[in-house]
Design a protein around this motif. Structure first.
Motif, PDB file in Angstrom:
ATOM      1  N   PRO A   1       0.850  -1.189   0.000  1.00 39.54           N
ATOM      2  CA  PRO A   1       0.000   0.000   0.000  1.00 39.54           C
ATOM      3  C   PRO A   1       0.894   1.250   0.000  1.00 39.54           C
ATOM      4  CG  PRO A   1       0.090  -0.931   2.202  1.00 39.54           C
ATOM      5  CD  PRO A   1       0.812  -1.889   1.304  1.00 39.54           C
ATOM      6  N   VAL A   2       0.453   2.267  -0.686  1.00 39.52           N
ATOM      7  CA  VAL A   2       1.217   3.511  -0.775  1.00 39.52           C
ATOM      8  C   VAL A   2       0.260   4.676  -0.608  1.00 39.52           C
ATOM      9  CG1 VAL A   2       2.678   4.960  -2.229  1.00 39.52           C
ATOM     10  CG2 VAL A   2       2.902   2.461  -2.325  1.00 39.52           C
ATOM     11  N   GLY A   3       0.679   5.630   0.167  1.00 45.02           N
ATOM     12  CA  GLY A   3      -0.113   6.835   0.341  1.00 45.02           C
ATOM     13  C   GLY A   3       0.681   8.067  -0.034  1.00 45.02           C
ATOM     14  N   TRP A   4      -0.027   9.052  -0.562  1.00 49.45           N
ATOM     15  CA  TRP A   4       0.540  10.384  -0.754  1.00 49.45           C
ATOM     16  C   TRP A   4      -0.078  11.310   0.287  1.00 49.45           C
ATOM     17  CZ3 TRP A   4       4.559  12.059  -3.512  1.00 49.45           C
ATOM     18  CH2 TRP A   4       5.016  11.289  -4.586  1.00 49.45           C
ATOM     19  N   TYR A   5       0.767  11.993   0.992  1.00 51.70           N
ATOM     20  CA  TYR A   5       0.344  12.939   2.009  1.00 51.70           C
ATOM     21  C   TYR A   5       0.883  14.320   1.647  1.00 51.70           C
ATOM     22  CZ  TYR A   5      -0.800   9.004   5.106  1.00 51.70           C
ATOM     23  OH  TYR A   5      -1.351   7.871   5.657  1.00 51.70           O
ATOM     24  N   ARG A   6       0.299  15.326   2.275  1.00 54.20           N
ATOM     25  CA  ARG A   6       0.841  16.672   2.095  1.00 54.20           C
ATOM     26  C   ARG A   6       0.736  17.441   3.404  1.00 54.20           C
ATOM     27  NH1 ARG A   6      -3.738  19.294  -1.940  1.00 54.20           N
ATOM     28  NH2 ARG A   6      -5.412  19.543  -0.398  1.00 54.20           N
TER      29      ARG A   6
ATOM     30  N   ASP B   1      -4.549  -2.552  -5.378  1.00 53.27           N
ATOM     31  CA  ASP B   1      -4.673  -1.459  -6.351  1.00 53.27           C
ATOM     32  C   ASP B   1      -6.009  -0.729  -6.318  1.00 53.27           C
ATOM     33  OD1 ASP B   1      -2.511  -2.688  -9.059  1.00 53.27           O
ATOM     34  OD2 ASP B   1      -2.078  -1.750  -7.128  1.00 53.27           O
ATOM     35  N   SER B   2      -6.773  -0.888  -5.244  1.00 51.97           N
ATOM     36  CA  SER B   2      -7.914   0.007  -5.101  1.00 51.97           C
ATOM     37  C   SER B   2      -7.397   1.356  -4.605  1.00 51.97           C
ATOM     38  CB  SER B   2      -8.946  -0.573  -4.144  1.00 51.97           C
ATOM     39  OG  SER B   2      -8.390  -0.770  -2.863  1.00 51.97           O
TER      40      SER B   2
ATOM     41  N   PHE C   1      -6.827  14.590  -8.798  1.00 52.26           N
ATOM     42  CA  PHE C   1      -5.587  13.837  -8.579  1.00 52.26           C
ATOM     43  C   PHE C   1      -5.827  12.363  -8.880  1.00 52.26           C
ATOM     44  CE2 PHE C   1      -3.441  16.673  -5.088  1.00 52.26           C
ATOM     45  CZ  PHE C   1      -3.614  17.783  -5.906  1.00 52.26           C
ATOM     46  N   THR C   2      -4.791  11.710  -9.395  1.00 53.20           N
ATOM     47  CA  THR C   2      -4.860  10.273  -9.666  1.00 53.20           C
ATOM     48  C   THR C   2      -3.579   9.602  -9.188  1.00 53.20           C
ATOM     49  OG1 THR C   2      -6.213  10.665 -11.639  1.00 53.20           O
ATOM     50  CG2 THR C   2      -5.166   8.503 -11.431  1.00 53.20           C
ATOM     51  N   ILE C   3      -3.741   8.568  -8.380  1.00 54.02           N
ATOM     52  CA  ILE C   3      -2.593   7.777  -7.929  1.00 54.02           C
ATOM     53  C   ILE C   3      -2.514   6.509  -8.764  1.00 54.02           C
ATOM     54  CG2 ILE C   3      -3.919   6.588  -6.114  1.00 54.02           C
ATOM     55  CD1 ILE C   3      -1.385   6.691  -4.361  1.00 54.02           C
ATOM     56  N   SER C   4      -1.306   6.123  -9.126  1.00 59.12           N
ATOM     57  CA  SER C   4      -1.118   4.919  -9.935  1.00 59.12           C
ATOM     58  C   SER C   4       0.265   4.346  -9.646  1.00 59.12           C
ATOM     59  CB  SER C   4      -1.264   5.232 -11.425  1.00 59.12           C
ATOM     60  OG  SER C   4      -0.251   6.142 -11.833  1.00 59.12           O
ATOM     61  N   ARG C   5       0.477   3.109 -10.061  1.00 50.33           N
ATOM     62  CA  ARG C   5       1.789   2.517  -9.857  1.00 50.33           C
ATOM     63  C   ARG C   5       2.288   1.891 -11.154  1.00 50.33           C
ATOM     64  NH1 ARG C   5       2.076  -0.598  -5.126  1.00 50.33           N
ATOM     65  NH2 ARG C   5      -0.049  -0.743  -4.367  1.00 50.33           N
ATOM     66  N   ASP C   6       3.599   1.920 -11.319  1.00 46.49           N
ATOM     67  CA  ASP C   6       4.269   1.263 -12.441  1.00 46.49           C
ATOM     68  C   ASP C   6       5.223   0.252 -11.824  1.00 46.49           C
ATOM     69  OD1 ASP C   6       5.963   0.462 -14.501  1.00 46.49           O
ATOM     70  OD2 ASP C   6       5.917   2.412 -15.481  1.00 46.49           O
ATOM     71  N   ASN C   7       4.814  -0.993 -11.817  1.00 48.20           N
ATOM     72  CA  ASN C   7       5.617  -2.016 -11.147  1.00 48.20           C
ATOM     73  C   ASN C   7       6.968  -2.227 -11.817  1.00 48.20           C
ATOM     74  OD1 ASN C   7       3.612  -2.399  -9.255  1.00 48.20           O
ATOM     75  ND2 ASN C   7       2.643  -4.049 -10.427  1.00 48.20           N
ATOM     76  N   ALA C   8       7.012  -2.069 -13.137  1.00 49.76           N
ATOM     77  CA  ALA C   8       8.276  -2.252 -13.850  1.00 49.76           C
ATOM     78  C   ALA C   8       9.321  -1.230 -13.395  1.00 49.76           C
ATOM     79  CB  ALA C   8       8.046  -2.149 -15.347  1.00 49.76           C
TER      80      ALA C   8
END
Length: 115
Positions: free
Chosen positions: A33-38, A55-56, A67-74
């Motif tokens: 899990p990953v969060g963006w904070y400010r 990935d929810s 805002f959109t959060i996404s991941r690039d596993n590569a």
């Protein structure tokens, strides 16, 4: 040792866009899990976006639809695409994650939105 490194911050005019990156070293990011904070001056740190191990995603009401959060596993990287930026989005942005039960924070990247 796990490290999270943010990049992509900067100065942008209101209505503009930025994409922040959070790269992990020392471990893979793909199922964490990953969060963006400010955190704005004089204010508490707040979570603006979160992506789960499955990935929810969810977002703070103040950024929903922008805002959109996404991941690039590569690339072992999580992104925060920020559109239609507002003056009140000005803050230091941090990414956060958990690896083997321990939480990690990046060093932060400054986002400044000007009028």
């Amino acid at each position: 040792q796990v490290q999270l490194v943010e990049s992509g911050g900067g100065l942008v005019q209101a209505g503009g866009s930025l994409r922040l990156s959070c790269a992990a070293s020392g471990s893979t990011f793909s199922i964490n899990p990953v969060g963006w904070y400010r955190q704005a001056p004089g204010k508490q740190r707040e979570r603006v976006a979160f992506i789960s191990s499955g990935d929810s995603t969810n977002y703070a009401d103040s950024v929903k639809g922008r805002f959109t959060i996404s991941r690039d596993n590569a690339k072992n990287t999580v992104y925060l695409q920020m559109n239609s930026l507002k003056l009140e989005d000005t803050a230091v942005y941090y990414c956060w994650s958990i690896f083997t039960g321990r939480t990690y924070w990046g060093q932060g990247t400054q986002v400044t939105v000007s009028s």
